[in-house]
Scaffold this active site. Structure first.
Site, PDB file in Angstrom:
ATOM      1  N   HIS A 184     -10.164  -5.205  -3.279  1.00 42.95           N
ATOM      2  CA  HIS A 184      -8.825  -5.403  -2.707  1.00 42.95           C
ATOM      3  C   HIS A 184      -8.949  -5.824  -1.248  1.00 42.95           C
ATOM      4  O   HIS A 184      -9.811  -5.331  -0.521  1.00 42.95           O
ATOM      5  CB  HIS A 184      -7.969  -4.144  -2.828  1.00 42.95           C
ATOM      6  CG  HIS A 184      -8.641  -2.899  -2.341  1.00 42.95           C
ATOM      7  ND1 HIS A 184      -9.570  -2.215  -3.095  1.00 42.95           N
ATOM      8  CD2 HIS A 184      -8.537  -2.220  -1.179  1.00 42.95           C
ATOM      9  CE1 HIS A 184      -9.999  -1.173  -2.420  1.00 42.95           C
ATOM     10  NE2 HIS A 184      -9.396  -1.145  -1.239  1.00 42.95           N
TER      11      HIS A 184
ATOM     12  N   ASP B  91       0.857  -1.192   0.000  1.00 41.95           N
ATOM     13  CA  ASP B  91       0.000   0.000   0.000  1.00 41.95           C
ATOM     14  C   ASP B  91       0.891   1.239   0.000  1.00 41.95           C
ATOM     15  O   ASP B  91       1.891   1.308   0.709  1.00 41.95           O
ATOM     16  CB  ASP B  91      -0.910  -0.001   1.240  1.00 41.95           C
ATOM     17  CG  ASP B  91      -2.055   0.987   1.108  1.00 41.95           C
ATOM     18  OD1 ASP B  91      -3.217   0.545   1.014  1.00 41.95           O
ATOM     19  OD2 ASP B  91      -1.782   2.214   1.097  1.00 41.95           O
TER      20      ASP B  91
ATOM     21  N   ASN C 105     -12.857  -3.192   2.717  1.00 45.73           N
ATOM     22  CA  ASN C 105     -13.767  -2.062   2.834  1.00 45.73           C
ATOM     23  C   ASN C 105     -14.775  -2.179   1.695  1.00 45.73           C
ATOM     24  O   ASN C 105     -14.391  -2.463   0.548  1.00 45.73           O
ATOM     25  CB  ASN C 105     -13.002  -0.738   2.717  1.00 45.73           C
ATOM     26  CG  ASN C 105     -12.100  -0.494   3.915  1.00 45.73           C
ATOM     27  OD1 ASN C 105     -12.384  -0.961   5.018  1.00 45.73           O
ATOM     28  ND2 ASN C 105     -11.003   0.214   3.710  1.00 45.73           N
TER      29      ASN C 105
ATOM     30  N   HIS D 184      -7.022  -5.820   2.274  1.00 46.87           N
ATOM     31  CA  HIS D 184      -5.917  -5.245   3.049  1.00 46.87           C
ATOM     32  C   HIS D 184      -5.333  -6.326   3.958  1.00 46.87           C
ATOM     33  O   HIS D 184      -6.075  -6.922   4.757  1.00 46.87           O
ATOM     34  CB  HIS D 184      -6.417  -4.102   3.945  1.00 46.87           C
ATOM     35  CG  HIS D 184      -6.936  -2.901   3.218  1.00 46.87           C
ATOM     36  ND1 HIS D 184      -6.167  -1.780   2.975  1.00 46.87           N
ATOM     37  CD2 HIS D 184      -8.159  -2.632   2.688  1.00 46.87           C
ATOM     38  CE1 HIS D 184      -6.899  -0.873   2.337  1.00 46.87           C
ATOM     39  NE2 HIS D 184      -8.109  -1.360   2.157  1.00 46.87           N
TER      40      HIS D 184
HETATM   41  P1  5GP Z   1      -9.723   1.477   0.288  1.00 45.66           P
HETATM   42  O1  5GP Z   1      -9.864   2.696   1.163  1.00 45.66           O
HETATM   43  O2  5GP Z   1     -10.339   1.683  -1.077  1.00 45.66           O
HETATM   44  O3  5GP Z   1     -10.161   0.211   0.954  1.00 45.66           O
HETATM   45  O4  5GP Z   1      -8.167   1.263   0.106  1.00 45.66           O
HETATM   46  C1  5GP Z   1      -7.447   1.762  -0.969  1.00 45.66           C
HETATM   47  C2  5GP Z   1      -6.000   1.682  -0.575  1.00 45.66           C
HETATM   48  O5  5GP Z   1      -5.213   1.853  -1.744  1.00 45.66           O
HETATM   49  C3  5GP Z   1      -5.561   2.768   0.413  1.00 45.66           C
HETATM   50  O6  5GP Z   1      -5.022   2.160   1.579  1.00 45.66           O
HETATM   51  C4  5GP Z   1      -4.522   3.582  -0.357  1.00 45.66           C
HETATM   52  O7  5GP Z   1      -3.444   3.997   0.445  1.00 45.66           O
HETATM   53  C5  5GP Z   1      -4.079   2.610  -1.441  1.00 45.66           C
HETATM   54  N1  5GP Z   1      -3.677   3.220  -2.700  1.00 45.66           N
HETATM   55  C6  5GP Z   1      -4.327   4.207  -3.365  1.00 45.66           C
HETATM   56  N2  5GP Z   1      -3.705   4.481  -4.534  1.00 45.66           N
HETATM   57  C7  5GP Z   1      -2.631   3.626  -4.596  1.00 45.66           C
HETATM   58  C8  5GP Z   1      -1.594   3.432  -5.564  1.00 45.66           C
HETATM   59  O8  5GP Z   1      -1.519   4.059  -6.607  1.00 45.66           O
HETATM   60  N3  5GP Z   1      -0.667   2.467  -5.276  1.00 45.66           N
HETATM   61  C9  5GP Z   1      -0.706   1.735  -4.119  1.00 45.66           C
HETATM   62  N4  5GP Z   1       0.264   0.841  -3.934  1.00 45.66           N
HETATM   63  N5  5GP Z   1      -1.680   1.904  -3.194  1.00 45.66           N
HETATM   64  C10 5GP Z   1      -2.628   2.835  -3.431  1.00 45.66           C
END
Ligand code: 5GP
Ligand code: ZN
Length: 115
Positions: free
Chosen positions: A98, A30, A85, A100
């Site tokens: 995704h 992340d 999420n 985590h």
């Molecule tokens: P969500 O809030 O949608 O469950 O999690 C999305 C996650 O993707 C977040 O923890 C954020 O830090 C991560 N993220 C967002 N954009 C990128 C990216 O371009 N590359 C990586 N490696 N992580 C990302």
């Protein structure tokens, strides 16, 4: 479709720190880690969220969770959290499924995490 995780899945984001890849899934660090170890496991197929799962995705979800478990083992994590999420009100920002994988904590206190 302009999906950042589809781009990562296709290998179009060379700066990403990859952890694991096979024909169905990909895992990478992340970009804004919320734990000492914070890895995302995604399907290569675009599925928007858990709310968009169809019955025929059962194998894919099994694969995602199994991949997270293997990575946790490879990284020597003594314990970890797995979080999906789902939807904006569930904290989902990226509309590509995704998982985590969060771990690497040492104390009791800093295990509190908001992803
Ligand atoms: P969500 O809030 O949608 O469950 O999690 C999305 C996650 O993707 C977040 O923890 C954020 O830090 C991560 N993220 C967002 N954009 C990128 C990216 O371009 N590359 C990586 N490696 N992580 C990302
Ligand atoms: Zn996508």
């Amino acid at each position: 479709m302009d999906c950042i995780f589809c781009k990562i899945a296709k290998g179009d984001m060379p700066a990403e720190k990859m952890v694991y890849e096979d024909d169905k899934v990909k895992a990478f660090y992340d970009i804004h880690p919320k734990a000492p170890v914070h890895i995302l496991v995604i399907p290569k197929e675009h599925v928007a969220s858990i709310a968009h799962l169809e019955e025929n995705h059962a194998d894919l979800i099994q694969k995602i969770i199994y991949t997270a478990k293997q990575i946790a083992k490879d990284q020597g994590l003594a314990g970890y959290r797995l979080v999906f999420n789902v939807g904006r009100n569930g904290g989902q920002v990226i509309d590509h499924l995704h998982l985590h994988l969060l771990g690497g904590w040492k104390g009791e206190q800093d295990r509190k995490v908001h992803v």
